[in-house]
Design a protein around this motif. Structure first.
Motif, PDB file in Angstrom:
ATOM      1  N   GLY A 216      83.932  17.361  58.311  1.00  0.00           N
ATOM      2  CA  GLY A 216      82.912  16.677  59.210  1.00  0.00           C
ATOM      3  C   GLY A 216      81.599  17.133  59.376  1.00  0.00           C
TER       4      GLY A 216
ATOM      5  N   SER B  51      77.948  17.956  65.182  1.00  0.00           N
ATOM      6  CA  SER B  51      78.969  18.961  65.616  1.00  0.00           C
ATOM      7  C   SER B  51      79.326  20.018  64.457  1.00  0.00           C
TER       8      SER B  51
ATOM      9  N   GLU C  64      81.995  16.709  53.933  1.00  0.00           N
ATOM     10  CA  GLU C  64      81.661  15.438  54.649  1.00  0.00           C
ATOM     11  C   GLU C  64      81.900  14.329  53.470  1.00  0.00           C
ATOM     12  N   ARG C  65      82.613  13.281  54.109  1.00  0.00           N
ATOM     13  CA  ARG C  65      82.917  12.174  53.130  1.00  0.00           C
ATOM     14  C   ARG C  65      81.738  11.199  52.951  1.00  0.00           C
TER      15      ARG C  65
ATOM     16  N   GLY D 180      76.386  12.273  60.349  1.00  0.00           N
ATOM     17  CA  GLY D 180      77.239  11.004  61.025  1.00  0.00           C
ATOM     18  C   GLY D 180      76.588  10.013  61.876  1.00  0.00           C
ATOM     19  N   THR D 181      77.083   9.956  63.064  1.00  0.00           N
ATOM     20  CA  THR D 181      76.455   9.088  64.085  1.00  0.00           C
ATOM     21  C   THR D 181      75.214   9.431  64.361  1.00  0.00           C
TER      22      THR D 181
ATOM     23  N   GLY E  82      71.150   7.844  66.007  1.00  0.00           N
ATOM     24  CA  GLY E  82      70.991   8.180  67.192  1.00  0.00           C
ATOM     25  C   GLY E  82      69.566   8.358  67.965  1.00  0.00           C
TER      26      GLY E  82
ATOM     27  N   ILE F  45      67.981  10.298  70.678  1.00  0.00           N
ATOM     28  CA  ILE F  45      67.684  10.584  72.198  1.00  0.00           C
ATOM     29  C   ILE F  45      68.189  12.048  72.444  1.00  0.00           C
TER      30      ILE F  45
ATOM     31  N   ARG G 287      70.755  16.886  79.559  1.00  0.00           N
ATOM     32  CA  ARG G 287      70.707  17.473  78.277  1.00  0.00           C
ATOM     33  C   ARG G 287      69.574  18.498  78.241  1.00  0.00           C
TER      34      ARG G 287
ATOM     35  N   VAL H   4      88.248  14.460  53.076  1.00  0.00           N
ATOM     36  CA  VAL H   4      89.500  15.030  53.388  1.00  0.00           C
ATOM     37  C   VAL H   4      90.752  14.145  53.638  1.00  0.00           C
TER      38      VAL H   4
ATOM     39  N   VAL I 115      89.348  10.301  58.637  1.00  0.00           N
ATOM     40  CA  VAL I 115      90.424  10.893  58.807  1.00  0.00           C
ATOM     41  C   VAL I 115      90.496  12.086  59.452  1.00  0.00           C
TER      42      VAL I 115
ATOM     43  N   SER J 175      80.185   1.383  70.436  1.00  0.00           N
ATOM     44  CA  SER J 175      78.919   2.373  70.381  1.00  0.00           C
ATOM     45  C   SER J 175      78.049   1.287  70.930  1.00  0.00           C
TER      46      SER J 175
ATOM     47  N   LYS K 161      65.102   1.129  68.359  1.00  0.00           N
ATOM     48  CA  LYS K 161      66.603   1.202  68.950  1.00  0.00           C
ATOM     49  C   LYS K 161      66.900   0.477  70.130  1.00  0.00           C
TER      50      LYS K 161
ATOM     51  N   GLU L 246      83.077  14.918  69.378  1.00  0.00           N
ATOM     52  CA  GLU L 246      83.831  13.906  69.905  1.00  0.00           C
ATOM     53  C   GLU L 246      85.062  14.159  69.694  1.00  0.00           C
TER      54      GLU L 246
ATOM     55  N   GLY M 159      77.454  12.025  72.644  1.00  0.00           N
ATOM     56  CA  GLY M 159      75.993  12.636  72.314  1.00  0.00           C
ATOM     57  C   GLY M 159      75.714  13.664  71.402  1.00  0.00           C
ATOM     58  N   HIS M 160      74.311  13.757  70.864  1.00  0.00           N
ATOM     59  CA  HIS M 160      74.107  14.839  69.891  1.00  0.00           C
ATOM     60  C   HIS M 160      74.289  16.158  70.528  1.00  0.00           C
TER      61      HIS M 160
HETATM   62  C1  FAD Z   1      75.092   3.882  67.151  1.00  0.00           C
HETATM   63  C2  FAD Z   1      74.894   4.951  67.977  1.00  0.00           C
HETATM   64  C3  FAD Z   1      73.936   5.313  68.735  1.00  0.00           C
HETATM   65  C4  FAD Z   1      73.723   6.625  69.177  1.00  0.00           C
HETATM   66  N1  FAD Z   1      72.675   7.100  69.922  1.00  0.00           N
HETATM   67  C5  FAD Z   1      72.761   8.549  70.374  1.00  0.00           C
HETATM   68  C6  FAD Z   1      71.519   8.958  70.855  1.00  0.00           C
HETATM   69  O1  FAD Z   1      70.386   8.426  70.989  1.00  0.00           O
HETATM   70  N2  FAD Z   1      71.667  10.388  71.341  1.00  0.00           N
HETATM   71  C7  FAD Z   1      72.755  10.450  71.405  1.00  0.00           C
HETATM   72  O2  FAD Z   1      72.600  11.898  72.118  1.00  0.00           O
HETATM   73  N3  FAD Z   1      73.913  10.476  70.972  1.00  0.00           N
HETATM   74  C8  FAD Z   1      73.973   9.179  70.413  1.00  0.00           C
HETATM   75  N4  FAD Z   1      75.122   8.484  69.999  1.00  0.00           N
HETATM   76  C9  FAD Z   1      76.264   9.452  70.083  1.00  0.00           C
HETATM   77  C10 FAD Z   1      76.387  10.615  69.108  1.00  0.00           C
HETATM   78  O3  FAD Z   1      75.850  10.062  67.869  1.00  0.00           O
HETATM   79  C11 FAD Z   1      77.585  11.205  68.991  1.00  0.00           C
HETATM   80  O4  FAD Z   1      78.298  11.355  70.064  1.00  0.00           O
HETATM   81  C12 FAD Z   1      77.487  12.405  68.323  1.00  0.00           C
HETATM   82  O5  FAD Z   1      76.483  12.615  67.431  1.00  0.00           O
HETATM   83  C13 FAD Z   1      78.933  12.877  67.584  1.00  0.00           C
HETATM   84  O6  FAD Z   1      79.029  13.872  66.672  1.00  0.00           O
HETATM   85  P1  FAD Z   1      80.193  14.230  65.900  1.00  0.00           P
HETATM   86  O7  FAD Z   1      79.722  15.298  65.050  1.00  0.00           O
HETATM   87  O8  FAD Z   1      81.210  14.704  66.977  1.00  0.00           O
HETATM   88  O9  FAD Z   1      80.738  13.160  65.033  1.00  0.00           O
HETATM   89  P2  FAD Z   1      80.128  11.893  64.106  1.00  0.00           P
HETATM   90  O10 FAD Z   1      78.555  11.847  64.339  1.00  0.00           O
HETATM   91  O11 FAD Z   1      81.095  10.873  64.145  1.00  0.00           O
HETATM   92  O12 FAD Z   1      80.298  13.059  62.590  1.00  0.00           O
HETATM   93  C14 FAD Z   1      81.515  13.062  62.177  1.00  0.00           C
HETATM   94  C15 FAD Z   1      81.472  13.319  60.746  1.00  0.00           C
HETATM   95  O13 FAD Z   1      82.870  13.462  60.010  1.00  0.00           O
HETATM   96  C16 FAD Z   1      82.738  12.755  58.960  1.00  0.00           C
HETATM   97  N5  FAD Z   1      84.356  12.717  58.599  1.00  0.00           N
HETATM   98  C17 FAD Z   1      85.209  11.961  59.300  1.00  0.00           C
HETATM   99  N6  FAD Z   1      86.409  12.041  58.593  1.00  0.00           N
HETATM  100  C18 FAD Z   1      86.016  13.104  57.518  1.00  0.00           C
HETATM  101  C19 FAD Z   1      87.041  13.384  56.562  1.00  0.00           C
HETATM  102  N7  FAD Z   1      88.628  13.278  56.660  1.00  0.00           N
HETATM  103  N8  FAD Z   1      86.620  14.214  55.657  1.00  0.00           N
HETATM  104  C20 FAD Z   1      85.180  14.590  55.771  1.00  0.00           C
HETATM  105  N9  FAD Z   1      84.363  14.062  56.472  1.00  0.00           N
HETATM  106  C21 FAD Z   1      84.789  13.143  57.398  1.00  0.00           C
HETATM  107  C22 FAD Z   1      82.270  11.452  59.068  1.00  0.00           C
HETATM  108  O14 FAD Z   1      81.789  11.013  57.823  1.00  0.00           O
HETATM  109  C23 FAD Z   1      81.192  11.919  59.971  1.00  0.00           C
HETATM  110  O15 FAD Z   1      79.699  12.432  59.391  1.00  0.00           O
HETATM  111  C24 FAD Z   1      74.894   7.541  69.283  1.00  0.00           C
HETATM  112  C25 FAD Z   1      75.983   6.909  68.612  1.00  0.00           C
HETATM  113  C26 FAD Z   1      75.902   5.787  68.098  1.00  0.00           C
HETATM  114  C27 FAD Z   1      77.341   5.232  67.306  1.00  0.00           C
END
Ligand code: FAD
Length: 427
Positions: free
Chosen positions: A7, A11, A30-31, A37-38, A42, A44, A50, A115, A178, A201, A265, A324, A331-332
């Motif tokens: 992923g 994170s 990364e898929r 990812g999200t 984002g 902010i 933060r 994966v 997944v 979201s 945004k 997450e 959040g980022h």
């Molecule tokens: C529309 C939107 C706006 C947002 N705006 C903000 C903001 O302005 N500021 C802020 O702080 N937060 C914001 N957030 C929240 C923030 O983006 C997330 O909480 C945070 O970035 C999550 O990061 P993560 O790495 O846990 O997950 P994700 O960002 O979900 O990353 C997970 C990654 O894992 C990959 N993945 C999943 N399954 C597999 C697999 N089986 N094999 C390989 N890869 C896989 C996915 O493709 C993805 O790239 C926003 C969220 C959304 C949806």
């Protein structure tokens, strides 16, 4: 020390870098065809608590990614309703900067690699099996980090939301999320509030070109534009299911709050296009993300791994998690700080060293423990947790942890004996 991070969101990027700094040989999978990812939509950062968490991580020596983000901000130190001293990064240019930075460290990045399964030896993970083009590829490792997030897949968005709205996750093209924890047999936790499973979201993007010149000028100059919604177009009661409870406030129901992250945004989960176009200045509005932003948004928080405060997944000997996946953390910033800790502890695990648990005298340590405890209660599963608002920011302020005084934050980190802890073993 082979570390496999699955992923490539914020994170996963932070975990990969942190494990590399500890001497791990890191593979990041990364898929999709881009990292973040999200985080691709984002932007902010540094709003409310933060800021404190960011400066704690910089003082602890895990701040490289925050520095990269700081250098790529369109606006700094801005205010919008109930949020202070925020920065907004440019969502269009952030990903290549991070990717290049990680590649320079010789972290092996596999994009478009999903994966789909795991290989176990009892409670020990031996390998993950991924689909890359038409091939099946096996990635063996000594320790694994699940940073697959919680967004999607389309079956979740259909079951618990308004269907696939073609968001940045792009499941139809790259395959849905997944969870490797779930594949390893871990019973995941589900966020729920009343009848709502998961959460939608809370923001979308509009093309600036589709908005009035006056709105775009304000946005470009100030970073923020707050436009009152005529009462007939206000949709009351839409806030409760939002993932981002820090914005679930009347100000965001009565106004359109726009932030300049490169695109405009829109701080709402979704807004029917025909209603949006009634608002002066939005007559020609068009969604950039999700493409069907008038209908709904992605569903998140349907699969979190139970873990301890070192971020090790319960029940699996050599699996860590962050972002997450590690709880109802929004959040980022939250993803990056947990990613740094997971990467660090993953390498310590291989070295058979005691894991680092951050103390509650620091907001990051306090939040990690708080979220885990709260998620064991029915009520706690109904909240989302962020340094920037809602229940955790209140707790942060109540405990005197919120500060924008960098020197004071550095002193706190020093008092905990953790200054530069994450950079001690740079290879
Ligand atoms: C529309 C939107 C706006 C947002 N705006 C903000 C903001 O302005 N500021 C802020 O702080 N937060 C914001 N957030 C929240 C923030 O983006 C997330 O909480 C945070 O970035 C999550 O990061 P993560 O790495 O846990 O997950 P994700 O960002 O979900 O990353 C997970 C990654 O894992 C990959 N993945 C999943 N399954 C597999 C697999 N089986 N094999 C390989 N890869 C896989 C996915 O493709 C993805 O790239 C926003 C969220 C959304 C949806």
């Amino acid at each position: 020390m082979k570390v496999i991070v699955v992923g490539g969101g914020w994170s996963g990027c932070a975990a990969a870098l942190s494990a590399h700094k500890q001497g791990g040989e890191v593979t990041l999978i990364e898929r999709a065809d881009m990292l973040l990812g999200t985080g691709l939509v984002g932007g902010i950062m540094r709003n409310n608590g933060r800021f404190t968490a960011t400066e704690e991580m910089i003082a602890m020596g895990g701040g490289e990614i925050f520095r990269l983000v700081d250098q790529n901000c369109l606006h700094r130190n801005i205010e919008f309703p109930k949020h202070r001293h925020a920065s907004l990064y440019n969502v269009a240019t952030m990903e290549p900067l991070v990717k290049r930075f990680l590649m320079e460290k010789e972290i092996r990045i596999h994009l478009s690699t999903r994966v789909e399964d795991v290989e176990m030896d009892g409670a020990r993970m031996k390998a993950v099996i991924a689909k890359q083009g038409g091939d099946k590829v096996r990635f063996g490792g000594e320790v694994f980090i699940d940073t697959t997030g919680t967004a999607g897949p389309p079956s979740s968005c259909t079951k618990y939301g308004n269907g696939c709205v073609m968001c940045i996750i792009r499941c139809p093209s790259f395959g849905g999320r997944v969870s490797i924890s779930a594949k390893a047999g871990v019973k995941e936790m589900i966020g729920r509030k009343g009848g709502q499973i998961g959460a939608m979201s809370g923001a979308c993007k509009l093309f600036k070109e589709s908005l009035s010149r006056e709105i775009v000028d304000t946005l470009n100059r100030k970073g923020v534009a707050v436009i009152p919604i005529p009462p007939s177009a206000q949709a009351k009661g839409k806030l409760s299911f939002k993932a981002c409870q820090q914005y679930a406030l009347p100000e965001y129901e009565e106004n359109i709050v726009l932030l300049n992250t490169g695109h405009a945004k829109l701080m709402a989960a979704f807004f029917p296009l025909e209603v949006l176009r009634v608002v002066p200045g939005f007559e020609n509005a068009r969604y950039e993300d999700p493409y069907a932003g008038g209908v709904g948004n992605s569903i998140r928080y349907v699969g979190m791994a139970p873990r301890d405060d070192a971020l090790k997944v319960e029940g699996i000997e050599n699996l860590f998690c962050a972002g997450e996946k590690a709880g109802l953390l929004v959040g980022h910033t939250e993803a990056i700080v947990t990613g740094v800790l997971a990467g660090y502890n993953a390498v310590r695990h291989v070295r058979r060293e005691k894991p680092l648990i951050l103390p509650s005298s620091l907001s990051i340590g306090d939040a990690i423990a708080y979220v885990r405890t709260e998620m064991n209660t029915e009520e706690g599963l109904g909240y989302k947790y962020t340094f920037s608002g809602s229940v955790y920011f209140e707790q942060m302020k109540g405990k005197g942890l919120y500060s924008t005084d960098v020197k004071e934050i550095e002193k706190r980190v020093d008092a905990a004996g953790l200054t530069r802890v994450f950079s001690k073993h740079i290879s």
